[in-house]
Scaffold this active site. Structure first.
Site, PDB file in Angstrom:
ATOM      1  N   LYS A  69       0.844  -1.204   0.000  1.00 47.88           N
ATOM      2  CA  LYS A  69       0.000   0.000   0.000  1.00 47.88           C
ATOM      3  C   LYS A  69       0.876   1.249   0.000  1.00 47.88           C
ATOM      4  CE  LYS A  69      -4.034   1.866   2.575  1.00 47.88           C
ATOM      5  NZ  LYS A  69      -4.850   1.698   3.796  1.00 47.88           N
ATOM      6  N   SER A 144      -9.727   1.999   2.979  1.00 43.08           N
ATOM      7  CA  SER A 144      -8.904   2.779   2.076  1.00 43.08           C
ATOM      8  C   SER A 144      -7.935   1.913   1.278  1.00 43.08           C
ATOM      9  CB  SER A 144      -8.098   3.805   2.867  1.00 43.08           C
ATOM     10  OG  SER A 144      -7.213   3.138   3.768  1.00 43.08           O
ATOM     11  N   SER A 168      -9.669  -0.656   7.135  1.00 44.56           N
ATOM     12  CA  SER A 168      -9.184  -0.509   5.761  1.00 44.56           C
ATOM     13  C   SER A 168      -8.475  -1.727   5.184  1.00 44.56           C
ATOM     14  CB  SER A 168      -8.247   0.697   5.667  1.00 44.56           C
ATOM     15  OG  SER A 168      -8.949   1.866   5.999  1.00 44.56           O
TER      16      SER A 168
END
Lengths: 496, 499
Positions: A69, A144, A168
């Protein structure tokens, strides 16, 4: 894959090439990645193959490529956090988890898309455009960490790292049919994780199987002196717990179904899959009881005070002075530092980020601190007490991971409060620091989209997640005849 | 200067007002590494060479507390008779400044490590008890350099540079409660407090405490209340005053300035002010109104600091003697008058005298050498008295040679010349320069005979019983012996020979 590598059936270079080829084919449609590092990944893969050949693999996952990420710092690779304000910033240091991946021999494929500074539940708030759910490109991949979940769900990466502040990792896992784990707070170093809300953030695995998650968790977890909140204790035996769970025996385990998180407001197909999964746990020998956590109804409100407070302070460093974007205000002869800062932030931060900065700044300001931040911290304690009381009765708690399946892109963009509701079931774990896993629990009949089953355990008892998760996974795969992801539609031009 | 800033003579100030003083002293600790990272803290390194992701506040970087800094903070707290918190936390103080990497300072807010202490301050024999509100830990900021423009300030500069070497160096901020009841002595109390605090810090060994290098910085809060009023007036905060003398002057200036405004019917603005060393005035900094909101909240990246009671007691047991008490004890032991003591301390020679006495010298002799000879030489060469190259051991040895008759004061001074020139130990200088007193009776006798022969008139006076005249003969002998004769023995010989 690790087994195939160990058996010499494939090589790291082949695996890495295959992942990169998938990206080439499908990422135009999915947009899971913000930056792909083909060269770096292949070089690391070649080194891994050399280690294998010499009989000295660095870890069980040596050679298995991984996506990271974009909120984790990586030397030589941009780290933007999905924000314009960090466009082009290449950190001079690796996050501890990234350093551990490298030390363990995992080639890093690239950086995955995310809501700007991890603020959102749909990855639509990325400054670089949304990620699409591989199950239905019209829909969101969760947020997210939608990029990491979509990369795994579209076979662009066998493994990924996400971060989970309010869900997330788990919520994207649920809506993309992948496994997502939020470890115990402090169980995995946060050093190099660009903080949204420091007291809630946690790095964790995004994978196709529970065992993969355990293997990855053991590599990234454990004490880090650079993160003083990291737990100075050895990790529990996670891989062993996953293997044991996969035998399908849960006898002696007490499971609590959280009353507050399994009824009203949940999509019927989500609830149906959840109830079937609970039945499977019973069939595996677990004892199931209903447990009430009365303060969980306040979790969302509490979260949306604590998180923006911490975020508003964290984001103060983006001031155009040292790195990242610098925008000069138009029509000003010699602008002051404040004017440059204002223009830069205006251009560099998206709406959701600005919304939370303003919220946090307001809630922390003198006169409001006690009413908002102080109260939120007290409610947080009550939620922790709910967990403590529940874990006196049961070994793990379960609920659906997300109240609904993936919604359509754009559907909730203008309604932040509706968007926030998506993290209803995942947020309590972050507030209390306890670990949680989301395991695919099947498709909702009304829309044919994946649903997730959440298991929560007491702090430091992450092994229980893997035991229960692996048992459920084994039982479900026996019914489905294979992993849920096999049912995902083949994307145009994509190879599996 | 506006009309409102007319200064009122100090006597008039005191006739109408009672001053209240508050001091905030920042002490930069001498830890090897920074407060929250492993970067070195050495002074004077090339800009931005002692930095890392943490002290630069790069995205993702995290702090970890320096245990040595916590220990130093506790030692300071204990030396100031403070309570040491069983549990305390760091907080974020949110504000924007270009030399602050994170745009928040990691500090302590409502949970300081040390609180509720005191220090007794002596001014002209009178003791004032200064109550300490708190001593808390925090990190220093970077340093801005404004290039171009004539003032070195940001206004008018072409561009600014920032050096982050200092960012993250551990600071202890020591905050007093309002000090009242000082009257005319307010400026002196302020100075004495900072001076004594510095002494204490130095004795603890936790900081170099050099004001000229910014290791020790004082903020002076001052307010005036109408005489006899219980309520404190509005205060101003004069920032970063960097010498003892300036502390005293800044207090006096603000007293006079406040009185001028108040007597003209104005009111004091609560604000920060800058001290100007060269002109001796303060000017307005930024206005510190209610709008100033630091939005403190507990630093989520750091676990609370919870020093064990064993650790606290261990530190308490190993505290050095309080410098004030030590001074009082040694003054009595040495038999110094108040004035002698003040001079000794003022010359920075207290520790040197102490060590010289410890090496076997009498206190008066030690004082004589350090304050007479060494202070003068230090003054002449512009060096610090501790950096002359003469050690307390050297001084004690020279005095021992005087005591045993091998040297007289004049020769001793020549030995010091040799020591300063780096010619070795006192004994080596004596040997190399041939400075020892000649006590060979034959040589002395011959020189005395020569002197008598050369000065028949004087000799006759002595024979006539005017022994006081022997001085002239002694001088002649000393001249012949190049000063290296034992004057007492010479006198004896003269009297013997002329009896």
């Amino acid at each position: 894959m690790a087994r195939a590598l160990a058996a010499g059936e494939t090589t790291s270079v082949e695996l890495t090439r295959a992942a990169l080829a998938a990206t080439e084919l499908v990422d135009g449609a999915v947009h899971a990645y913000l930056h792909v590092d083909a060269e770096g990944a292949l070089a690391a893969a070649a080194e891994s193959d050399a280690r294998r050949a010499a009989g000295t693999p660095a870890s069980a996952l040596d050679g298995v490529p991984i996506a990271v990420k974009d909120v984790l710092t990586t030397t030589g690779l941009p780290t933007t956090c999905g924000s314009k304000i960090l466009e082009g910033w290449i950190p001079p240091y690796d996050a501890t988890v990234v350093a551990r991946l490298k030390a363990a021999g995992l080639p890093i494929l690239g950086k995955t898309n995310m809501d700007e500074f991890a603020m959102g539940s749909s990855t639509e708030h990325s400054a670089y455009g949304p990620t699409h759910n591989p199950w239905d490109l019209e829909r969101i991949p969760g947020g997210s960490g939608g990029g990491s979940a979509a990369a795994v769900a579209s076979f662009q990466a066998p493994l990924a790292l996400g971060t989970d502040t309010g869900g997330s990792i788990r919520q994207p896992g649920a809506v993309t049919g992948t496994v997502g784990v939020k470890p115990t707070y402090g169980g995995v170093s946060r050093y190099g994780l660009v903080a949204m809300a420091n007291s809630l953030d946690q790095v964790g695995p995004v994978t196709r199987t529970v065992l993969d998650a355990a293997l990855l968790h053991e590599i990234i977890g454990g004490h880090d002196p650079l993160d003083s909140t990291s737990v100075d204790q050895p990790l529990p035996p996670l891989v062993e717990a996953a293997r044991q769970g996969a035998t399908g025996d849960l006898s002696g385990l007490k499971v609590g179904v959280i009353t507050e998180l399994s009824g009203e407001g949940y999509q019927s197909g989500v609830l149906a899959r959840f109830n079937e999964s609970v039945d499977l746990l019973v069939a595996a020998g677990a004892e199931v009881v209903e447990v009430s956590c009365p303060n969980f109804v306040h979790a969302l409100a509490t979260y949306y005070l604590v998180m923006p407070c911490e975020a508003s302070s964290n984001l103060a460093k983006f001031d155009a002075m040292r790195y990242g974007l610098r925008v000069l205000p138009e029509g000003v002869e010699s602008p002051s530092a404040e004017e440059v800062m204002r223009a830069t932030r205006d251009a560099g931060f998206g709406d959701e980020v600005k919304r939370r900065i303003i919220l946090g700044t307001y809630a922390l300001s003198s006169g409001y601190y006690d009413a908002y931040y102080g109260t939120a911290q007290r409610v947080r304690t009550l939620i922790s007490q709910d967990f403590a009381a529940a874990f006196e009765q049961v070994d793990v708690l379960v609920s659906p991971t997300s109240p609904t399946t993936a919604f359509k892109l754009g559907e909730k963009l203008d309604d932040p409060l509706a968007m926030y509701l998506n993290d209803l079931a995942t947020i309590p774990a972050n507030l209390a620091g306890v670990p949680g896993i989301s395991v695919p629990s099947g498709l909702a009949e009304e829309d044919g989209l994946p649903t997730g089953f959440q298991v929560l355990a007491p702090a430091l008892a992450d092994d229980r997640l893997y035991r229960v998760g692996a048992a459920l996974e084994a039982a479900l795969e026996a019914i489905w005849g294979g992993p849920l992801l096999d049912k995902a539609p083949t994307l145009e031009g994509a190879a599996r | 200067m506006s009309a409102a800033e007319k200064l009122v003579p100090l006597d008039d100030v005191l006739a109408a007002f009672d001053p209240a003083l508050g001091l905030e002293v920042h002490v930069e600790l001498n830890t090897a590494t920074k407060m929250f990272c492993g970067c070195p803290t050495e002074f004077g390194a090339e800009p931005n060479t002692q930095v890392c992701p943490t002290c630069l506040g790069l995205p993702g970087a995290m702090p970890a507390v320096n245990r040595v800094a916590v220990e130093s903070a506790m030692r300071i707290g204990l030396a100031l008779h403070c309570e040491i918190a069983e549990w305390c936390r760091f907080a974020r103080k949110n504000y924007f400044y270009p030399d602050m990497p994170k745009n928040f300072q990691t500090s302590q807010y409502d949970e300081p490590i040390a609180f509720e202490g005191w220090m007794d301050v002596e001014v002209d024999g009178e003791t004032f008890r200064v109550e300490i509100e708190r001593a808390h830990m925090e990190e220093d900021t970077g340093k801005s350099l404004h290039v171009g423009g004539s003032t070195g300030r940001i206004h008018g500069a072409d561009y600014s540079l920032v050096d982050y070497n200092r960012a993250g160096i551990p600071l202890i901020e020591i905050v007093t409660k309002p000090i009242t009841g000082m009257g005319e002595k307010a400026p002196a109390v302020a100075r004495a407090y900072v001076q004594q605090l510095r002494e204490l810090i130095v004795a603890l060994g936790v900081s170099e405490a050099r004001m000229d290098q910014g290791n020790l910085r004082a903020d002076v809060n001052l307010s005036l209340a109408p005489k006899g009023s219980e309520v404190l007036g509005t205060r101003t905060e004069t920032k970063n005053v960097n010498s003892f003398r300036s502390v005293e002057r800044a207090v006096r200036y603000e007293m006079q300035r406040h009185a001028g405004i108040l007597q003209a019917g104005g009111s004091i603005l609560q604000e920060t002010r800058h001290w100007h060393e060269d002109t001796g005035v303060t000017t307005s900094g930024r206005e510190k109104s209610d709008a100033d909101d630091y939005r403190y909240f507990p630093e989520p990246d750091l676990v609370p600091v919870a020093p064990s009671r064993e650790w606290v007691e261990e530190l308490r047991a190993t505290l050095p003697e309080n410098p004030t008490q030590k001074r009082a004890r040694l003054q009595t032991a040495w038999g110094f008058t108040d004035l002698e003591m003040r001079d000794t301390v003022g010359a920075g020679a207290f520790g040197l005298v102490e060590e010289t006495v410890a090496a076997g010298c009498t206190p008066q002799a030690a004082r004589k050498w350090w304050l007479g000879e060494m202070a003068r030489r230090a003054n002449d060469s512009g060096a610090d008295i501790t950096d002359l190259g003469v050690s307390p051991l050297d001084v004690a040895r020279v005095q021992a040679l005087v005591d045993e008759g091998s040297l007289n004061d004049k020769l001793a001074r020549q030995v010091f010349d040799g020591l300063l020139a780096g010619e070795g130990s006192p004994d080596e200088v004596v040997a190399a320069r041939g400075l020892a007193i000649v006590s060979d009776e034959g040589a002395l006798g011959a020189a005395v005979d020569n002197a008598i022969a050369a000065n028949p008139d004087v000799a006759q006076k002595i024979r006539d019983g005017k022994v006081a005249a022997a001085g002239a003969l002694i001088g002649a002998v000393m001249k012949e012996m190049r000063g290296q004769a034992d004057a007492g023995r010479v006198r004896e010989l003269i009297v013997e020979k002329l009896a």
